[in-house]
Design a protein around this motif. Sequence first.
Motif, mmCIF file in Angstrom:
data_model
loop_
_atom_site.group_PDB
_atom_site.id
_atom_site.type_symbol
_atom_site.label_atom_id
_atom_site.label_comp_id
_atom_site.label_asym_id
_atom_site.label_seq_id
_atom_site.Cartn_x
_atom_site.Cartn_y
_atom_site.Cartn_z
ATOM 1 N N GLU A 134 -20.257 96.187 8.387
ATOM 2 C CA GLU A 134 -18.805 95.994 8.277
ATOM 3 C C GLU A 134 -18.061 97.236 8.732
ATOM 4 O O GLU A 134 -17.023 97.139 9.408
ATOM 5 N N ALA A 135 -18.576 98.435 8.395
ATOM 6 C CA ALA A 135 -17.926 99.675 8.831
ATOM 7 C C ALA A 135 -17.938 99.811 10.341
ATOM 8 O O ALA A 135 -17.057 100.456 10.923
ATOM 9 N N LEU A 136 -18.933 99.208 10.986
ATOM 10 C CA LEU A 136 -19.024 99.259 12.446
ATOM 11 C C LEU A 136 -18.462 97.996 13.094
ATOM 12 O O LEU A 136 -18.831 97.633 14.204
ATOM 13 N N LEU A 137 -17.552 97.349 12.383
ATOM 14 C CA LEU A 137 -16.714 96.289 12.930
ATOM 15 C C LEU A 137 -17.465 95.008 13.246
ATOM 16 O O LEU A 137 -16.994 94.170 14.011
ATOM 17 N N ALA A 138 -18.647 94.827 12.666
ATOM 18 C CA ALA A 138 -19.366 93.570 12.830
ATOM 19 C C ALA A 138 -18.659 92.486 12.025
ATOM 20 O O ALA A 138 -18.325 92.704 10.859
ATOM 21 N N PRO A 139 -18.433 91.315 12.603
ATOM 22 C CA PRO A 139 -17.770 90.246 11.847
ATOM 23 C C PRO A 139 -18.622 89.783 10.671
ATOM 24 O O PRO A 139 -19.769 89.372 10.840
ATOM 25 N N VAL A 140 -18.085 89.901 9.479
ATOM 26 C CA VAL A 140 -18.767 89.421 8.284
ATOM 27 C C VAL A 140 -18.538 87.922 8.188
ATOM 28 O O VAL A 140 -17.410 87.438 8.270
ATOM 29 N N LEU A 141 -19.628 87.173 8.020
ATOM 30 C CA LEU A 141 -19.534 85.720 8.072
ATOM 31 C C LEU A 141 -19.342 85.137 6.677
ATOM 32 O O LEU A 141 -20.118 85.437 5.763
ATOM 33 N N PRO A 142 -18.328 84.306 6.522
ATOM 34 C CA PRO A 142 -18.191 83.605 5.238
ATOM 35 C C PRO A 142 -19.311 82.578 5.109
ATOM 36 O O PRO A 142 -19.766 81.991 6.093
ATOM 37 N N ARG A 143 -19.775 82.369 3.893
ATOM 38 C CA ARG A 143 -20.858 81.416 3.673
ATOM 39 C C ARG A 143 -20.375 80.252 2.829
ATOM 40 O O ARG A 143 -19.707 80.441 1.818
ATOM 41 N N ARG A 144 -20.725 79.063 3.324
ATOM 42 C CA ARG A 144 -20.473 77.873 2.510
ATOM 43 C C ARG A 144 -21.654 77.728 1.558
ATOM 44 O O ARG A 144 -22.762 77.351 1.952
ATOM 45 N N ARG A 145 -21.448 78.064 0.299
ATOM 46 C CA ARG A 145 -22.553 78.080 -0.648
ATOM 47 C C ARG A 145 -22.100 77.551 -2.006
ATOM 48 O O ARG A 145 -20.922 77.629 -2.377
ATOM 49 N N THR A 146 -23.048 76.998 -2.706
ATOM 50 C CA THR A 146 -22.772 76.551 -4.065
ATOM 51 C C THR A 146 -22.973 77.741 -5.004
ATOM 52 O O THR A 146 -23.571 78.753 -4.630
ATOM 53 N N ASP A 187 -23.554 87.876 20.505
ATOM 54 C CA ASP A 187 -23.775 86.560 21.105
ATOM 55 C C ASP A 187 -23.543 85.418 20.129
ATOM 56 O O ASP A 187 -23.743 84.252 20.468
ATOM 57 N N GLY A 188 -23.115 85.733 18.905
ATOM 58 C CA GLY A 188 -22.856 84.714 17.899
ATOM 59 C C GLY A 188 -24.019 84.439 16.976
ATOM 60 O O GLY A 188 -23.864 83.697 15.992
ATOM 61 N N THR A 189 -25.199 84.991 17.254
ATOM 62 C CA THR A 189 -26.336 84.811 16.353
ATOM 63 C C THR A 189 -26.007 85.395 14.987
ATOM 64 O O THR A 189 -25.519 86.516 14.882
ATOM 65 N N GLU A 190 -26.284 84.620 13.931
ATOM 66 C CA GLU A 190 -26.029 85.096 12.573
ATOM 67 C C GLU A 190 -27.215 85.943 12.111
ATOM 68 O O GLU A 190 -28.368 85.534 12.253
ATOM 69 N N LEU A 191 -26.923 87.101 11.566
ATOM 70 C CA LEU A 191 -27.947 88.008 11.069
ATOM 71 C C LEU A 191 -27.823 88.112 9.554
ATOM 72 O O LEU A 191 -26.791 88.560 9.039
ATOM 73 N N PHE A 192 -28.858 87.678 8.843
ATOM 74 C CA PHE A 192 -28.872 87.730 7.382
ATOM 75 C C PHE A 192 -29.718 88.916 6.937
ATOM 76 O O PHE A 192 -30.806 89.148 7.479
#
Length: 596
Positions: A358-370, A383-388
């Motif tokens: 986040e400090a290096l401006l990577a988009p933090v992805l919201p998660r649809r989770r229960t 490239d849009g790949t999600e990194l967990f």
Amino acid sequence: MRTSIATVSLSGSLTEKLTAASRAGFDGVEIFENDLLASPLSPREIRARCADLGLSVDLYQPMRDIEAVPVDEFGRNLRRARHKFQLMSELGADTVLVCSSVSPLALDDDDLAAGQLAQLADLAAEFGVRVAYEALAWGRHVSTYDHAWRIVEAAGHPALGTCLDSFHILSRGSDPKGIEDIPGEKIFFLQLADAPLLAMDVLQWSRHYRCFPGQGGFDVAGLVRHVLRTGYDGPLSLEVFNDVFRQAEAGPTAVDAHRSLLVLQEAVGVGELPAPAVPTGVAFAELVTPDAEPVSALLGALGFARTARHRSKPVDLWERGAARILVNTGPAARRDGTQIAAIGLESPDPAAAARRAEALLAPVLPRRRTPDDAPLDAVAAPDGTELFFCATGRGPELPDWRADFTDVPHDPAPVPARIDHLALVQPWHQYDEATLFHRSVLGLHAQESVDVADPYGLLRSRAVTNADGSVRIALGVGAAPTDDTLHAQHIALATDDVIAAARAFRAAGGSLLPIPANYHDDLAARYEFADGELETYRDLGILYDRDAGGVFRHCYTRTVGRVFFELVERDPGYRGYGAQNAPVRLAAQHAGRPAR
């Protein structure tokens, strides 16, 4: 330190460039003259626009072919300069960049150059403007920073200083240590650019191949350290001429640019970022697909077992030892066919990894989770790949993503495997950005870029890896972006016996990529093999490579959607990916495409 960017570094209209720079977090901009001339806004309106965006106008540039010219020519230059200084007053810029002359009228006379620059500084001072004199690497008579400084020093004018440009200094192989002999207050401006190490005309190199710090081969950080030791307290500013950046969307390019300066400041000790939490392994790769049947058949033939199902999402977990594949058939899978959508990275500290990202401006992805789902942090790669960022099986204090899955009856895979590497094809305009992202955000080491011949052009590829090779990601980009084959991604599975793995895959109904006989004929001429070994390779489509560290054997499955698998057997000392075999693989994939 304050950060700035030249508008020439971004694509679009001047308004679009200013907006992108502001949103990316820059403090100021250099206004490139051509951008101003092409803008419908007046200088006063541009000044107001910058103020609204929170941007200072740090430099107006460039002013060319001013010094060391005959008297009548210099008189015309002063008239031209007066107009520029009046414009700068309206623009709110207090420093102008003057490049060393390339004019055929310029004389090789340092005293004349110093005298005329002093007169120019006299005029500039009337308008509250400072003159920053820069040595172009291809200047007619002044082409090195130390020569430019000698002229500035000889002129002895308070409104005249020097501008240092990392490209002009490092492209000529000049020793930047001499920068420390320049008083910091006389360094009026610092422009930064990196570049790949190329053997070509320096002007063409400069105009087309500059890149952001950390994306090329120059020691930009070393140069900046020398500059800071002088007491320089101006901005770190990017001036990058790059054909790709000029065609790419300004917003993402500006973010990549600002990220490069954040990493640079960390490297030189003037900025603080959360420390890297370098990933230690691959927890999973996630495939999205509109049709699970062909993917399931492929995984089953590869020896994977379907072991679990997500509690609340249409996601299945397939496992073969430490190799884990998620198959997602949710709504997102219906857009572009089967592809790699996400990678789970084992992290020593997932929260710290997310903070650095986040400090290096990577988009933090919201998660649809229960409420019961494991709280996993994820960011988007360029490239849009999600990194967990994952912690698999490390105790109750670190959430395990597998807790979201419910076991299903299955027979365990008879032969274990693990993910050796993943190959992701990048959008053509984000190759350098992807390298910087994976190196800086994830703390991976970037290997040398290689070019691979394809039947319809060239592919570029660069691997990023951690120290022990437990995480390897090959980033590639093709020269023909409209060709679907070039967009194929793949997952390489490490096995102890690729021959046995290939035979088992084929016996289970899997289809291996056929390799032309000419390839194996050439292998026979290059290497000696045991009796029957080469015939086995020929039968199974196994490719072979060898270097000082050992041997690499590998083969490929057919492609499903945009994904195929590779079976690899590597000696521990082998660090490559069989790059010399890539042209053969690519040609075979082209030949196997369905007719259109």
